[in-house]
Design a protein around this motif. Structure first.
Motif, mmCIF file in Angstrom:
data_model
loop_
_atom_site.group_PDB
_atom_site.id
_atom_site.type_symbol
_atom_site.label_atom_id
_atom_site.label_comp_id
_atom_site.label_asym_id
_atom_site.label_seq_id
_atom_site.Cartn_x
_atom_site.Cartn_y
_atom_site.Cartn_z
ATOM 1 N N GLY A 34 2.909 88.407 22.743
ATOM 2 C CA GLY A 34 1.707 88.717 22.512
ATOM 3 C C GLY A 34 1.274 90.275 22.284
ATOM 4 N N MET A 35 2.039 91.158 22.896
ATOM 5 C CA MET A 35 1.974 92.531 22.491
ATOM 6 C C MET A 35 2.256 92.701 21.328
ATOM 7 S SD MET A 35 3.328 94.541 25.833
ATOM 8 C CE MET A 35 2.706 96.188 25.176
ATOM 9 N N GLU A 36 3.234 92.356 20.663
ATOM 10 C CA GLU A 36 3.552 92.229 19.353
ATOM 11 C C GLU A 36 2.505 91.636 18.415
ATOM 12 O OE1 GLU A 36 5.860 92.822 15.642
ATOM 13 O OE2 GLU A 36 5.882 93.548 17.705
ATOM 14 N N PHE A 37 1.785 90.500 18.749
ATOM 15 C CA PHE A 37 0.693 89.738 18.082
ATOM 16 C C PHE A 37 -0.402 91.050 17.846
ATOM 17 C CE2 PHE A 37 -3.049 87.037 17.748
ATOM 18 C CZ PHE A 37 -2.840 86.321 16.598
ATOM 19 N N GLU A 74 -3.812 96.377 27.676
ATOM 20 C CA GLU A 74 -4.418 96.692 28.943
ATOM 21 C C GLU A 74 -4.108 95.403 29.807
ATOM 22 O OE1 GLU A 74 -8.483 98.265 30.029
ATOM 23 O OE2 GLU A 74 -8.769 96.227 30.420
ATOM 24 N N ASP A 75 -3.596 95.502 30.970
ATOM 25 C CA ASP A 75 -3.286 94.439 31.918
ATOM 26 C C ASP A 75 -3.559 94.776 33.392
ATOM 27 O OD1 ASP A 75 -2.588 92.264 33.075
ATOM 28 O OD2 ASP A 75 -0.335 92.089 32.583
ATOM 29 N N ASN A 76 -4.671 94.126 33.857
ATOM 30 C CA ASN A 76 -5.185 94.437 35.355
ATOM 31 C C ASN A 76 -4.127 94.111 36.221
ATOM 32 O OD1 ASN A 76 -7.507 95.738 34.515
ATOM 33 N ND2 ASN A 76 -8.717 93.651 34.794
ATOM 34 N N GLY A 77 -3.303 93.064 35.801
ATOM 35 C CA GLY A 77 -2.321 92.407 36.729
ATOM 36 C C GLY A 77 -0.931 92.926 36.395
ATOM 37 N N LEU A 78 -0.820 94.020 35.771
ATOM 38 C CA LEU A 78 0.625 94.222 35.469
ATOM 39 C C LEU A 78 1.416 94.967 36.662
ATOM 40 C CD1 LEU A 78 2.688 94.828 33.104
ATOM 41 C CD2 LEU A 78 1.737 97.402 32.805
ATOM 42 N N ILE A 79 0.689 95.369 37.772
ATOM 43 C CA ILE A 79 1.243 95.693 38.761
ATOM 44 C C ILE A 79 2.157 94.855 39.766
ATOM 45 C CG2 ILE A 79 -1.024 95.526 40.421
ATOM 46 C CD1 ILE A 79 -0.122 98.480 41.403
ATOM 47 N N LYS A 80 1.437 93.477 39.423
ATOM 48 C CA LYS A 80 1.809 92.361 40.316
ATOM 49 C C LYS A 80 3.068 91.724 39.395
ATOM 50 C CE LYS A 80 -2.442 91.636 42.404
ATOM 51 N NZ LYS A 80 -3.574 90.674 43.069
ATOM 52 N N HIS A 132 -6.050 92.303 26.369
ATOM 53 C CA HIS A 132 -4.928 91.799 27.452
ATOM 54 C C HIS A 132 -4.492 90.694 27.368
ATOM 55 C CE1 HIS A 132 -8.357 89.233 28.718
ATOM 56 N NE2 HIS A 132 -9.175 90.027 28.209
ATOM 57 N N PRO A 133 -3.457 90.326 28.034
ATOM 58 C CA PRO A 133 -2.879 88.848 28.187
ATOM 59 C C PRO A 133 -3.804 87.962 27.973
ATOM 60 C CG PRO A 133 -1.565 90.100 29.667
ATOM 61 C CD PRO A 133 -2.867 91.093 29.253
ATOM 62 N N GLY A 134 -3.649 87.091 27.080
ATOM 63 C CA GLY A 134 -4.537 85.815 26.985
ATOM 64 C C GLY A 134 -5.887 86.056 26.521
#
Length: 297
Positions: A53-56, A66-72, A39-41
């Protein structure tokens, strides 16, 4: 989105991921067999920027995200994430469609119910942009002085109304039992068994169990026996070790055995890496990668 801008993002992300300072040249970057989803971070030494970050992660061998906060996040970023994922063959894991809003589902009034249903509508709009199919659902709080099984059964009506909104759009809400408190008090679902009972009561294809092995281990339950008993309702998995909620191998949970068990069950879905790392920088990345290479063997 602007294709030229997106191409620049990909080039910048790839350059950053390939830089010698980003990770060891001798690190195994073969694609993982399992759909482990950072996930991010999470990944130490990852470049700044969401798509970078996804590319990495992709360059390291991960084929899920996965990103719990993607909806926001902004609609524009959601579309960028979806485009990148599609072009790279990355499976998008969950985002949180609702944290329960402090509502007791069994006795929710009209205003409380509407707040939950509005969360569902936002989830639908997000899914239209991202294409993801699974979203985390926390079905509210429990009242400690009332019979839990009765509360779970009575929560099914509001959950069915949620299903009525999301199901036609192909969204599967995965109910997450939690070992910690949430807004309004203790969550109604604490264990795999609690989640299983609510899924059985709702009895809809859009309402399934999120098997987060960290939370099940945190409350002291045996992982594989409890997963086995409730697996017929499970549709998504997350990892995190106990204690500390860091990468597998940093605690006492046997994720080698859990991963083997999942494969024996035929599970091919996303495994969310919903945890932190036990070290910083290059060391942290190497420990994280070594942990997942070990359990993916």
């Amino acid at each position: 989105m602007n294709r030229r801008h997106f191409s620049k993002l990909l080039v910048a992300g790839a350059s950053a991921a390939a830089a010698p300072s980003a990770f060891s040249k001798d690190m195994n970057t073969t694609p993982f067999k399992s759909l482990f989803a950072p996930h991010p971070g999470l990944l130490p030494t990852a470049p700044r920027g969401y798509v970078k970050g996804m590319e990495f992660a992709y360059e390291l061998g991960f084929r899920a995200w996965e990103d719990n906060g993607l909806i926001k996040r902004s609609a524009k970023l959601q579309e960028e994430v979806a485009t990148f994922a599609k072009e790279k063959g990355i499976t998008l894991g969950v985002t949180v469609i609702s944290g329960g809003n402090g509502v007791h589902f069994a006795t929710a009034n009209e205003e409380e119910q509407e707040s939950i249903l509005n969360d569902m509508r936002l989830g639908v709009e997000t899914a239209k942009r991202t294409g993801q199919t699974h979203m985390t659902m926390v079905p509210g709080i429990r009242k400690g002085d009332e019979d839990l099984d009765k509360q779970i059964a009575a929560s099914a009506d509001l959950m069915k109304r949620c299903c009525d909104i999301v199901e036609e759009h192909g969204i599967i809400m995965v109910l997450e039992p939690l070992s910690h408190g949430i807004k309004g008090g203790a969550p109604i679902l604490r264990s795999f068994e609690d989640g299983f009972k609510l899924c059985e009561a709702v009895n809809r294809k859009s309402c399934k169990l999120l098997a987060d092995f960290y939370h099940e281990g945190q409350i002291g339950n045996d992982l594989i026996p409890n997963a086995e008993k409730t697996w017929s309702q499970a549709a998504y998995v997350q990892y995190g070790d106990v204690p500390g909620r860091k990468e597998p191998g940093s605690g006492k949970l046997d994720y080698v055995a859990v991963t083997k068990w999942l494969r024996d069950k035929g599970y091919q879905g996303v495994i969310g890496m919903e945890h932190g790392v036990s070290a910083k920088g290059k060391e942290g990345l190497e420990k994280l990668m070594a942990a997942y290479r070990k359990i993916d063997a």
